[in-house]
Design a protein around this motif. Structure first.
Motif, PDB file in Angstrom:
ATOM      1  N   ALA A 131      -2.540   6.898   7.183  1.00 29.09           N
ATOM      2  CA  ALA A 131      -1.248   7.043   7.851  1.00 29.09           C
ATOM      3  C   ALA A 131      -0.918   5.801   8.661  1.00 29.09           C
ATOM      4  N   ARG A 132      -1.917   5.264   9.356  1.00 24.99           N
ATOM      5  CA  ARG A 132      -1.681   4.056  10.168  1.00 24.99           C
ATOM      6  C   ARG A 132      -1.321   2.865   9.283  1.00 24.99           C
ATOM      7  N   LEU A 133      -2.074   2.655   8.221  1.00 20.49           N
ATOM      8  CA  LEU A 133      -1.818   1.520   7.328  1.00 20.49           C
ATOM      9  C   LEU A 133      -0.469   1.656   6.621  1.00 20.49           C
ATOM     10  N   ALA A 134      -0.152   2.862   6.169  1.00 17.67           N
ATOM     11  CA  ALA A 134       1.124   3.072   5.486  1.00 17.67           C
ATOM     12  C   ALA A 134       2.286   2.854   6.450  1.00 17.67           C
ATOM     13  N   GLY A 135       2.144   3.315   7.686  1.00 17.95           N
ATOM     14  CA  GLY A 135       3.197   3.100   8.680  1.00 17.95           C
ATOM     15  C   GLY A 135       3.433   1.625   8.938  1.00 17.95           C
ATOM     16  N   GLN A 136       2.361   0.853   9.032  1.00 21.40           N
ATOM     17  CA  GLN A 136       2.495  -0.590   9.227  1.00 21.40           C
ATOM     18  C   GLN A 136       3.190  -1.246   8.035  1.00 21.40           C
ATOM     19  N   ALA A 137       2.829  -0.825   6.826  1.00 18.36           N
ATOM     20  CA  ALA A 137       3.439  -1.401   5.624  1.00 18.36           C
ATOM     21  C   ALA A 137       4.928  -1.080   5.550  1.00 18.36           C
ATOM     22  N   ILE A 138       5.307   0.148   5.900  1.00 19.60           N
ATOM     23  CA  ILE A 138       6.726   0.523   5.905  1.00 19.60           C
ATOM     24  C   ILE A 138       7.482  -0.335   6.906  1.00 19.60           C
ATOM     25  N   TRP A 139       6.912  -0.510   8.079  1.00 20.10           N
ATOM     26  CA  TRP A 139       7.549  -1.338   9.121  1.00 20.10           C
ATOM     27  C   TRP A 139       7.791  -2.754   8.596  1.00 20.10           C
ATOM     28  N   GLN A 140       6.811  -3.318   7.897  1.00 21.54           N
ATOM     29  CA  GLN A 140       6.952  -4.675   7.357  1.00 21.54           C
ATOM     30  C   GLN A 140       8.006  -4.731   6.258  1.00 21.54           C
ATOM     31  N   LEU A 141       8.006  -3.737   5.367  1.00 22.78           N
ATOM     32  CA  LEU A 141       8.967  -3.727   4.272  1.00 22.78           C
ATOM     33  C   LEU A 141      10.396  -3.602   4.782  1.00 22.78           C
ATOM     34  N   GLU A 142      10.596  -2.814   5.826  1.00 20.19           N
ATOM     35  CA  GLU A 142      11.942  -2.633   6.366  1.00 20.19           C
ATOM     36  C   GLU A 142      12.434  -3.873   7.101  1.00 20.19           C
ATOM     37  N   ARG A 143      11.545  -4.814   7.343  1.00 20.39           N
ATOM     38  CA  ARG A 143      11.927  -6.063   8.001  1.00 20.39           C
ATOM     39  C   ARG A 143      11.904  -7.240   7.035  1.00 20.39           C
ATOM     40  N   GLN A 144      12.091  -6.922   5.759  1.00 19.82           N
ATOM     41  CA  GLN A 144      12.305  -7.920   4.714  1.00 19.82           C
ATOM     42  C   GLN A 144      11.083  -8.793   4.420  1.00 19.82           C
ATOM     43  N   VAL A 145       9.882  -8.339   4.798  1.00 19.96           N
ATOM     44  CA  VAL A 145       8.674  -9.074   4.425  1.00 19.96           C
ATOM     45  C   VAL A 145       8.464  -8.951   2.915  1.00 19.96           C
ATOM     46  N   ASN A 146       7.876  -9.984   2.291  1.00 17.29           N
ATOM     47  CA  ASN A 146       7.651 -10.000   0.850  1.00 17.29           C
ATOM     48  C   ASN A 146       6.940  -8.735   0.374  1.00 17.29           C
ATOM     49  N   VAL A 147       7.563  -8.010  -0.563  1.00 18.91           N
ATOM     50  CA  VAL A 147       7.051  -6.718  -1.002  1.00 18.91           C
ATOM     51  C   VAL A 147       5.672  -6.861  -1.649  1.00 18.91           C
ATOM     52  N   LYS A 148       5.515  -7.828  -2.530  1.00 23.63           N
ATOM     53  CA  LYS A 148       4.254  -7.996  -3.251  1.00 23.63           C
ATOM     54  C   LYS A 148       3.103  -8.223  -2.290  1.00 23.63           C
ATOM     55  N   ILE A 149       3.313  -9.079  -1.308  1.00 24.13           N
ATOM     56  CA  ILE A 149       2.246  -9.385  -0.344  1.00 24.13           C
ATOM     57  C   ILE A 149       1.893  -8.143   0.478  1.00 24.13           C
ATOM     58  N   VAL A 150       2.925  -7.435   0.939  1.00 25.61           N
ATOM     59  CA  VAL A 150       2.681  -6.244   1.757  1.00 25.61           C
ATOM     60  C   VAL A 150       1.855  -5.222   0.982  1.00 25.61           C
ATOM     61  N   LEU A 151       2.213  -4.980  -0.263  1.00 25.96           N
ATOM     62  CA  LEU A 151       1.505  -3.968  -1.049  1.00 25.96           C
ATOM     63  C   LEU A 151       0.081  -4.416  -1.394  1.00 25.96           C
ATOM     64  N   GLN A 152      -0.106  -5.703  -1.633  1.00 21.07           N
ATOM     65  CA  GLN A 152      -1.451  -6.193  -1.930  1.00 21.07           C
ATOM     66  C   GLN A 152      -2.352  -6.063  -0.707  1.00 21.07           C
ATOM     67  N   VAL A 153      -1.832  -6.407   0.442  1.00 19.65           N
ATOM     68  CA  VAL A 153      -2.614  -6.279   1.677  1.00 19.65           C
ATOM     69  C   VAL A 153      -2.914  -4.817   1.962  1.00 19.65           C
ATOM     70  N   PHE A 154      -1.909  -3.955   1.725  1.00 14.65           N
ATOM     71  CA  PHE A 154      -2.119  -2.523   1.963  1.00 14.65           C
ATOM     72  C   PHE A 154      -3.232  -1.985   1.075  1.00 14.65           C
ATOM     73  N   ALA A 155      -3.187  -2.312  -0.228  1.00 17.15           N
ATOM     74  CA  ALA A 155      -4.212  -1.828  -1.162  1.00 17.15           C
ATOM     75  C   ALA A 155      -5.601  -2.320  -0.751  1.00 17.15           C
ATOM     76  N   ALA A 156      -5.687  -3.578  -0.336  1.00 17.13           N
ATOM     77  CA  ALA A 156      -6.973  -4.148   0.043  1.00 17.13           C
ATOM     78  C   ALA A 156      -7.546  -3.516   1.309  1.00 17.13           C
ATOM     79  N   SER A 157      -6.655  -2.914   2.121  1.00 15.34           N
ATOM     80  CA  SER A 157      -7.090  -2.334   3.401  1.00 15.34           C
ATOM     81  C   SER A 157      -7.555  -0.897   3.272  1.00 15.34           C
ATOM     82  N   LEU A 158      -7.266  -0.268   2.117  1.00 17.46           N
ATOM     83  CA  LEU A 158      -7.625   1.156   1.958  1.00 17.46           C
ATOM     84  C   LEU A 158      -9.142   1.346   1.878  1.00 17.46           C
TER      85      LEU A 158
END
Length: 318
Positions: A291-318
């Protein structure tokens, strides 16, 4: 009253009902509720009760959203117009710009319509969905009519959070918060709408009594597929399966909106796991961390951060 069709939220229904009965309804209401709580439906119910106290075909059409609509083209300030709907006394406005942002042409078209056309005996209602999507320019255009509206015009705004609405708009509205209904009541209501009982119970647990979310997941095949992908991602997170998570997330690297929906659904599974719900493959610390990691990723995506990078970092953090 049409508003009686809204499940739960008894305090809101009683207060608005008293205001309607006395014809002392504020000219601007703001209904605040997360997605799936029915803020848009509640707004249409209030507008229908205001315009058509006796109910009837026009009220039913308004509940279905068959009203006039303010539209405009991005980048063309003079393109705003109001498209005629079955219910001519109501105008809906929903952002048409990037990310669902309001276009100033939509607001100015609505403003011109209510000032320059004669009112029927019923009055006029303006429904503004997702008021948090207004920027400063569209909000200023709205303020000009909200400060001194034509007599008989009711504005009903909706928003997913009170903090997301600009203070200048918020201060001119009477605000009401919508709440989920108990999961058991949600399941019973959705079963009455044709959702199989077991599915209604499962989804009501997952979405914590958000009727709109349950009905969408049960009745919309595309929405159901989104939820299935979120469950698959939840299973990958529970197992610490980086490869499976990466493969699934790679399909969203060019779909920011879809990625946000996926991660929000993942948050729903994580929250269910934190409550001990059997509907979720995530439990305990795994649920909290996801929940914490997904919330951080959503926050980044809504602020126009590169989608590919955000999702790769999220997957690596699981």
């Amino acid at each position: 009253m049409m508003l009686d069709r809204l499940e739960g939220n008894q305090a809101l229904k009683e207060e608005v009902g008293r205001m309607l009965a006395a014809r002392r309804l504020s000219h601007s209401l703001l209904l605040v509720g997360e997605e799936g709580l029915g803020a848009g439906f509640a707004a249409r119910c209030i507008a229908a009760d205001y315009l058509y106290p006796a109910g009837g075909p026009a009220a039913e059409a308004l509940l279905r959203g068959e009203c006039c609509r303010a539209v405009a083209k991005a980048g063309d300030r003079s393109s705003g117009q109001v498209e005629t709907g079955i219910v001519r006394e109501a105008i809906s406005v929903e952002g048409m710009g990037s990310g669902g942002r309001y276009l100033v042409g939509q607001v100015t078209a609505m403003r011109s319509e209510i000032f320059n056309t004669s009112l029927s005996a019923e009055g006029r209602a303006v429904l503004l969905y997702h008021a948090e999507k207004m920027n400063g320019e569209s909000a200023n255009a709205l303020l000009k009519v909200m400060e001194e509206p034509p007599e008989g015009v009711l504005f009903v705004l909706t928003a997913q959070s009170l903090a997301g609405v600009l203070p200048t708009i918020r201060s001119r509205c009477v605000s009401f918060a919508l709440a989920p209904v108990p999961a058991e009541d949600c399941a019973a209501f959705c079963a009455g709408q044709g959702v199989p009982k077991k599915e209604a119970a499962r989804l009501s647990d997952l979405f914590e009594g958000r009727i709109g979310s349950v009905l969408a997941a049960a009745q919309d095949p595309a929405r159901r597929r989104q939820l299935e992908e979120a469950e698959a991602l939840a299973r990958a997170a529970a197992a610490g399966d980086y490869y499976a998570a990466s493969v699934l997330l790679a399909r969203y690297e060019r779909d920011k909106a879809g990625a946000v929906v996926l991660l929000r659904d993942l948050c729903a599974y994580a929250a269910a796991g934190l409550r001990g719900g059997k509907v979720s493959p995530l439990q305990g610390q795994a649920a909290a961390g996801t929940a914490r990691l997904a919330g951080q990723a959503i926050w980044q995506l809504e602020r126009q951060v590169n989608v590919k990078i955000v999702l790769q970092v999220f997957a690596a953090s699981l």
